[in-house]
Design a protein around this motif. Structure first.
Motif, PDB file in Angstrom:
ATOM      1  N   VAL A  18       0.840  -1.198   0.000  1.00 28.54           N
ATOM      2  CA  VAL A  18       0.000   0.000   0.000  1.00 28.54           C
ATOM      3  C   VAL A  18       0.874   1.246   0.000  1.00 28.54           C
ATOM      4  CG1 VAL A  18      -1.658   1.338   1.368  1.00 28.54           C
ATOM      5  CG2 VAL A  18      -1.951  -1.128   1.135  1.00 28.54           C
ATOM      6  N   GLY A  19       0.532   2.188  -0.866  1.00 30.03           N
ATOM      7  CA  GLY A  19       1.257   3.451  -0.959  1.00 30.03           C
ATOM      8  C   GLY A  19       2.388   3.459  -1.971  1.00 30.03           C
ATOM      9  N   GLN A  20       2.792   2.303  -2.431  1.00 33.17           N
ATOM     10  CA  GLN A  20       3.864   2.212  -3.423  1.00 33.17           C
ATOM     11  C   GLN A  20       3.363   2.790  -4.749  1.00 33.17           C
ATOM     12  OE1 GLN A  20       5.140  -1.850  -4.065  1.00 33.17           O
ATOM     13  NE2 GLN A  20       7.023  -1.224  -5.080  1.00 33.17           N
ATOM     14  N   ILE A  21       4.221   3.547  -5.421  1.00 29.04           N
ATOM     15  CA  ILE A  21       3.863   4.125  -6.714  1.00 29.04           C
ATOM     16  C   ILE A  21       4.587   3.359  -7.808  1.00 29.04           C
ATOM     17  CG2 ILE A  21       3.974   6.181  -8.172  1.00 29.04           C
ATOM     18  CD1 ILE A  21       3.668   7.836  -5.620  1.00 29.04           C
ATOM     19  N   LEU A  22       3.811   2.942  -8.812  1.00 29.46           N
ATOM     20  CA  LEU A  22       4.328   2.145  -9.923  1.00 29.46           C
ATOM     21  C   LEU A  22       3.908   2.777 -11.236  1.00 29.46           C
ATOM     22  CD1 LEU A  22       3.042  -1.249  -8.537  1.00 29.46           C
ATOM     23  CD2 LEU A  22       5.398  -0.455  -8.432  1.00 29.46           C
ATOM     24  N   THR A  23       4.709   2.571 -12.265  1.00 30.82           N
ATOM     25  CA  THR A  23       4.362   2.989 -13.614  1.00 30.82           C
ATOM     26  C   THR A  23       4.110   1.738 -14.444  1.00 30.82           C
ATOM     27  OG1 THR A  23       5.781   4.932 -13.418  1.00 30.82           O
ATOM     28  CG2 THR A  23       5.128   4.288 -15.642  1.00 30.82           C
ATOM     29  N   LEU A  24       2.977   1.704 -15.129  1.00 29.19           N
ATOM     30  CA  LEU A  24       2.676   0.568 -15.994  1.00 29.19           C
ATOM     31  C   LEU A  24       3.405   0.772 -17.321  1.00 29.19           C
ATOM     32  CD1 LEU A  24       1.139  -2.057 -16.466  1.00 29.19           C
ATOM     33  CD2 LEU A  24      -0.773  -0.689 -17.291  1.00 29.19           C
ATOM     34  N   LYS A  25       4.374  -0.068 -17.595  1.00 31.94           N
ATOM     35  CA  LYS A  25       5.186   0.056 -18.813  1.00 31.94           C
ATOM     36  C   LYS A  25       4.582  -0.703 -19.990  1.00 31.94           C
ATOM     37  CE  LYS A  25       8.541   2.653 -17.524  1.00 31.94           C
ATOM     38  NZ  LYS A  25       8.731   3.950 -18.137  1.00 31.94           N
ATOM     39  N   ARG A  26       4.076  -1.911 -19.728  1.00 29.22           N
ATOM     40  CA  ARG A  26       3.484  -2.725 -20.793  1.00 29.22           C
ATOM     41  C   ARG A  26       2.388  -3.584 -20.205  1.00 29.22           C
ATOM     42  NH1 ARG A  26       8.920  -4.016 -21.858  1.00 29.22           N
ATOM     43  NH2 ARG A  26       8.576  -6.092 -21.048  1.00 29.22           N
ATOM     44  N   CYS A  27       1.403  -3.872 -21.024  1.00 31.31           N
ATOM     45  CA  CYS A  27       0.395  -4.854 -20.633  1.00 31.31           C
ATOM     46  C   CYS A  27      -0.132  -5.507 -21.895  1.00 31.31           C
ATOM     47  CB  CYS A  27      -0.732  -4.229 -19.819  1.00 31.31           C
ATOM     48  SG  CYS A  27      -1.715  -3.005 -20.670  1.00 31.31           S
ATOM     49  N   MET A  43       9.808   3.092  -8.305  1.00 34.63           N
ATOM     50  CA  MET A  43      10.492   4.391  -8.255  1.00 34.63           C
ATOM     51  C   MET A  43      11.999   4.259  -8.474  1.00 34.63           C
ATOM     52  SD  MET A  43       7.986   6.397  -8.008  1.00 34.63           S
ATOM     53  CE  MET A  43       8.710   7.971  -7.651  1.00 34.63           C
ATOM     54  N   GLU A  44      12.534   3.054  -8.301  1.00 27.54           N
ATOM     55  CA  GLU A  44      13.961   2.809  -8.523  1.00 27.54           C
ATOM     56  C   GLU A  44      14.228   2.296  -9.938  1.00 27.54           C
ATOM     57  OE1 GLU A  44      14.750   0.061  -5.407  1.00 27.54           O
ATOM     58  OE2 GLU A  44      14.664   1.605  -3.853  1.00 27.54           O
ATOM     59  N   ASN A  45      13.202   2.333 -10.794  1.00 24.75           N
ATOM     60  CA  ASN A  45      13.281   1.883 -12.187  1.00 24.75           C
ATOM     61  C   ASN A  45      13.522   0.382 -12.333  1.00 24.75           C
ATOM     62  OD1 ASN A  45      12.473   3.664 -14.059  1.00 24.75           O
ATOM     63  ND2 ASN A  45      14.501   4.450 -14.561  1.00 24.75           N
ATOM     64  N   LYS A  46      13.117  -0.399 -11.349  1.00 26.34           N
ATOM     65  CA  LYS A  46      13.215  -1.852 -11.446  1.00 26.34           C
ATOM     66  C   LYS A  46      11.937  -2.375 -12.068  1.00 26.34           C
ATOM     67  CE  LYS A  46      16.051  -2.369  -7.330  1.00 26.34           C
ATOM     68  NZ  LYS A  46      16.048  -2.825  -5.940  1.00 26.34           N
ATOM     69  N   ASN A  47      12.089  -3.251 -13.055  1.00 26.65           N
ATOM     70  CA  ASN A  47      10.922  -3.874 -13.689  1.00 26.65           C
ATOM     71  C   ASN A  47      10.339  -4.948 -12.790  1.00 26.65           C
ATOM     72  OD1 ASN A  47      11.017  -2.356 -16.002  1.00 26.65           O
ATOM     73  ND2 ASN A  47      12.101  -3.877 -17.193  1.00 26.65           N
ATOM     74  N   ILE A  48       9.011  -4.959 -12.717  1.00 27.70           N
ATOM     75  CA  ILE A  48       8.282  -5.969 -11.954  1.00 27.70           C
ATOM     76  C   ILE A  48       7.233  -6.548 -12.883  1.00 27.70           C
ATOM     77  CG2 ILE A  48       6.875  -6.410  -9.927  1.00 27.70           C
ATOM     78  CD1 ILE A  48       8.040  -3.634  -8.883  1.00 27.70           C
ATOM     79  N   CYS A  49       7.311  -7.846 -13.137  1.00 24.82           N
ATOM     80  CA  CYS A  49       6.381  -8.500 -14.055  1.00 24.82           C
ATOM     81  C   CYS A  49       5.304  -9.231 -13.267  1.00 24.82           C
ATOM     82  CB  CYS A  49       7.119  -9.506 -14.927  1.00 24.82           C
ATOM     83  SG  CYS A  49       8.400  -8.757 -15.932  1.00 24.82           S
ATOM     84  N   VAL A  50       4.072  -9.110 -13.735  1.00 24.15           N
ATOM     85  CA  VAL A  50       2.930  -9.790 -13.121  1.00 24.15           C
ATOM     86  C   VAL A  50       2.199 -10.547 -14.223  1.00 24.15           C
ATOM     87  CG1 VAL A  50       0.730  -9.467 -11.947  1.00 24.15           C
ATOM     88  CG2 VAL A  50       2.676  -8.019 -11.344  1.00 24.15           C
TER      89      VAL A  50
END
Length: 76
Positions: A18-27, A43-50
């Motif tokens: 909760v509270g984390q800010i993410l940018t959606l790069k691809r879907c 915010m650290e520019n690490k990619n996270i895949c879901v």
């Protein structure tokens, strides 16, 4: 959800807090595998895949209610 937009996490989900800010790069959707794929950056520019699988009832509950977990902060 739209690519390039920023989202704040409203409920803990996956490894997001909760509270984390993410940018959606691809879907997208892979029909062969029946999977909905999302790539976020933190915010650290690490990619996270879901990956949400279309044949998994719990994954589809999440997919159909993404607005409960993510709020667009670009429109605020």
């Amino acid at each position: 959800m739209e690519t390039g937009k920023n989202y704040i996490v409203r409920k803990n989900i996956f490894n997001f807090r909760v509270g984390q800010i993410l940018t959606l790069k691809r879907c997208g959707y892979q029909a062969y595998f029946g999977e909905y794929n999302f790539v976020f950056t933190d915010m650290e520019n690490k990619n996270i895949c879901v990956v949400l699988r279309g044949d998994d009832e719990e994954d589809m509950k999440i997919y159909h209610h993404l607005d409960e977990y993510f709020e667009n902060v670009d429109s605020v």
